[in-house]
Motif scaffolding. Structure first.
Motif, PDB file in Angstrom:
ATOM      1  N   UNK A  91       0.830  -1.206   0.000  1.00  0.00           N
ATOM      2  CA  UNK A  91       0.000   0.000   0.000  1.00  0.00           C
ATOM      3  C   UNK A  91       0.864   1.255   0.000  1.00  0.00           C
ATOM      4  N   UNK A  92       1.982   1.215   0.685  1.00  0.00           N
ATOM      5  CA  UNK A  92       2.875   2.381   0.746  1.00  0.00           C
ATOM      6  C   UNK A  92       3.358   2.787  -0.634  1.00  0.00           C
ATOM      7  N   UNK A  93       3.592   1.803  -1.511  1.00  0.00           N
ATOM      8  CA  UNK A  93       4.111   2.101  -2.851  1.00  0.00           C
ATOM      9  C   UNK A  93       3.064   2.705  -3.772  1.00  0.00           C
ATOM     10  N   UNK A  94       1.825   2.824  -3.316  1.00  0.00           N
ATOM     11  CA  UNK A  94       0.784   3.461  -4.126  1.00  0.00           C
ATOM     12  C   UNK A  94       0.802   4.981  -4.000  1.00  0.00           C
ATOM     13  N   UNK A  95       1.470   5.511  -2.987  1.00  0.00           N
ATOM     14  CA  UNK A  95       1.502   6.958  -2.779  1.00  0.00           C
ATOM     15  C   UNK A  95       2.557   7.605  -3.673  1.00  0.00           C
ATOM     16  N   UNK A  96       2.325   8.856  -4.042  1.00  0.00           N
ATOM     17  CA  UNK A  96       3.216   9.543  -4.973  1.00  0.00           C
ATOM     18  C   UNK A  96       4.625   9.708  -4.427  1.00  0.00           C
ATOM     19  N   UNK A  97       4.755   9.937  -3.127  1.00  0.00           N
ATOM     20  CA  UNK A  97       6.082  10.156  -2.558  1.00  0.00           C
ATOM     21  C   UNK A  97       6.886   8.873  -2.414  1.00  0.00           C
ATOM     22  N   UNK A  98       6.269   7.712  -2.733  1.00  0.00           N
ATOM     23  CA  UNK A  98       6.978   6.436  -2.614  1.00  0.00           C
ATOM     24  C   UNK A  98       6.888   5.601  -3.879  1.00  0.00           C
ATOM     25  N   UNK A 103      10.626   5.729  -6.206  1.00  0.00           N
ATOM     26  CA  UNK A 103      10.431   4.332  -5.844  1.00  0.00           C
ATOM     27  C   UNK A 103      11.505   3.840  -4.878  1.00  0.00           C
ATOM     28  N   UNK A 104      12.740   4.289  -5.035  1.00  0.00           N
ATOM     29  CA  UNK A 104      13.800   3.877  -4.116  1.00  0.00           C
ATOM     30  C   UNK A 104      13.540   4.393  -2.704  1.00  0.00           C
ATOM     31  N   UNK A 105      12.931   5.565  -2.617  1.00  0.00           N
ATOM     32  CA  UNK A 105      12.572   6.108  -1.312  1.00  0.00           C
ATOM     33  C   UNK A 105      11.508   5.235  -0.646  1.00  0.00           C
ATOM     34  N   UNK A 106      10.589   4.689  -1.458  1.00  0.00           N
ATOM     35  CA  UNK A 106       9.504   3.881  -0.914  1.00  0.00           C
ATOM     36  C   UNK A 106       9.915   2.468  -0.548  1.00  0.00           C
ATOM     37  N   UNK A 107      10.847   1.876  -1.306  1.00  0.00           N
ATOM     38  CA  UNK A 107      11.177   0.471  -1.062  1.00  0.00           C
ATOM     39  C   UNK A 107      12.428   0.280  -0.208  1.00  0.00           C
ATOM     40  N   UNK A 151      -2.903   0.638   9.732  1.00  0.00           N
ATOM     41  CA  UNK A 151      -3.692   1.493   8.834  1.00  0.00           C
ATOM     42  C   UNK A 151      -3.406   1.163   7.372  1.00  0.00           C
ATOM     43  N   UNK A 152      -2.134   1.020   7.014  1.00  0.00           N
ATOM     44  CA  UNK A 152      -1.787   0.699   5.627  1.00  0.00           C
ATOM     45  C   UNK A 152      -2.279  -0.691   5.241  1.00  0.00           C
ATOM     46  N   UNK A 153      -2.219  -1.653   6.161  1.00  0.00           N
ATOM     47  CA  UNK A 153      -2.719  -2.992   5.866  1.00  0.00           C
ATOM     48  C   UNK A 153      -4.225  -2.973   5.645  1.00  0.00           C
ATOM     49  N   UNK A 154      -4.941  -2.229   6.472  1.00  0.00           N
ATOM     50  CA  UNK A 154      -6.398  -2.133   6.316  1.00  0.00           C
ATOM     51  C   UNK A 154      -6.762  -1.458   4.997  1.00  0.00           C
ATOM     52  N   UNK A 155      -6.066  -0.378   4.648  1.00  0.00           N
ATOM     53  CA  UNK A 155      -6.357   0.331   3.402  1.00  0.00           C
ATOM     54  C   UNK A 155      -6.110  -0.559   2.197  1.00  0.00           C
ATOM     55  N   UNK A 156      -5.078  -1.374   2.253  1.00  0.00           N
ATOM     56  CA  UNK A 156      -4.768  -2.250   1.131  1.00  0.00           C
ATOM     57  C   UNK A 156      -5.779  -3.389   1.020  1.00  0.00           C
TER      58      UNK A 156
END
Length: 256
Positions: A91-98, A103-107, A151-156
């Motif tokens: 879910x975190x990788x769906x946001x623009x900042x990640x 993408x390297x910032x997110x992963x 929260x991220x798990x629930x959103x996903x």
């Protein structure tokens, strides 16, 4: 050593000849430490871990994870998902900042900072107290990490229809194919290239195992097509068409 009454045999001078009860030290003089680590504190940790493990196993048995079919790299419509304990990173990788150029910032960077912070929590807040109000930095970091993960798990998970996904990607049951059946020769000539040797389906066509069609419906589909299957695929006589339909129905009856 004189022989006689009261004689004692000691094999090692470092071992006391008299047994002493295992009494833990008195930790009242040390603030924040009220019991021995072994066995008092460690035994409590094991008991809590055992209760949690039993509860987790009960939930696993009551609500087993839906299994899907074997991964097919040629199926472009399939959307892969990680296991539930990695859904928060998904879910975190769906946001623009990640994602995208970040993408390297997110992963790497963001998860590295989060998990690195939890590892450094005991060193950032080395107070002797055990109560939450005595360890504000460590407690705040733990609550933030736990709340973010939940929260991220629930959103996903909320955006996935798990029942429909499991039904669409359910494993194809293994079925014994009678290749001596006259309908198999017709199937081999007209259908095998798309539906597979054992009716298991492929990237070009779905599985023919588990379908709920009558003989007449199968004959009609073979001649007129169905969804992405074009008309005119079957080339044969009416007798061969009837044999093909009976063969497919026979295979599905065995699969039940």
């Amino acid at each position: 050593m004189h022989k006689g009454k009261g004689m004692k045999f000691v094999g090692d001078s470092r071992i006391s000849s008299e047994r002493k009860p295992n009494i833990p030290k008195d930790y009242s003089e040390y603030p924040g430490r009220t019991e021995a680590f072994w066995p008092n504190f460690l035994l409590k940790e094991w008991l809590v871990g055992a209760v949690f493990l039993v509860g987790f196993l009960c939930l696993t048995l009551a609500h087993p994870a839906p299994l899907e079919g074997v991964a097919d790299p040629t199926n472009a419509t399939y959307v892969p998902l990680p296991d539930w304990y990695f859904l928060f990173l998904y879910e975190l990788l769906k946001y623009e900042f990640a994602s995208g150029p970040w993408i390297l910032f997110g992963i790497i960077i963001l998860p590295g900072l989060a998990f690195g912070g939890l590892l450094l929590a005991p060193f950032l807040d080395p107070g002797p107290g055990r109560r939450p109000n005595q360890r504000p930095i460590a407690v705040a970091m733990m609550v933030l990490g736990l709340a973010s993960t939940m929260l991220l798990t629930y959103e996903s998970a909320a955006h996935v229809n798990w029942e429909a996904r499991a039904e669409a990607n359910k494993p194809v049951p293994a079925t014994e194919i009678n290749k001596e059946n006259p309908g198999y020769a017709v199937y081999e000539q007209n259908c095998m290239s798309c539906h597979g040797e054992s009716l298991e389906g492929s990237a070009a066509a779905p599985s023919l195992i588990g379908i709920d069609h009558t003989k007449e419906e199968i004959m009609k589909i073979a001649q007129e097509g169905y969804k992405t299957m074009p008309a005119g695929v079957f080339k044969g006589t009416k007798e061969e068409l009837a044999a093909l339909a009976e063969f497919i129905i026979n295979v599905n009856e065995k699969a039940k």
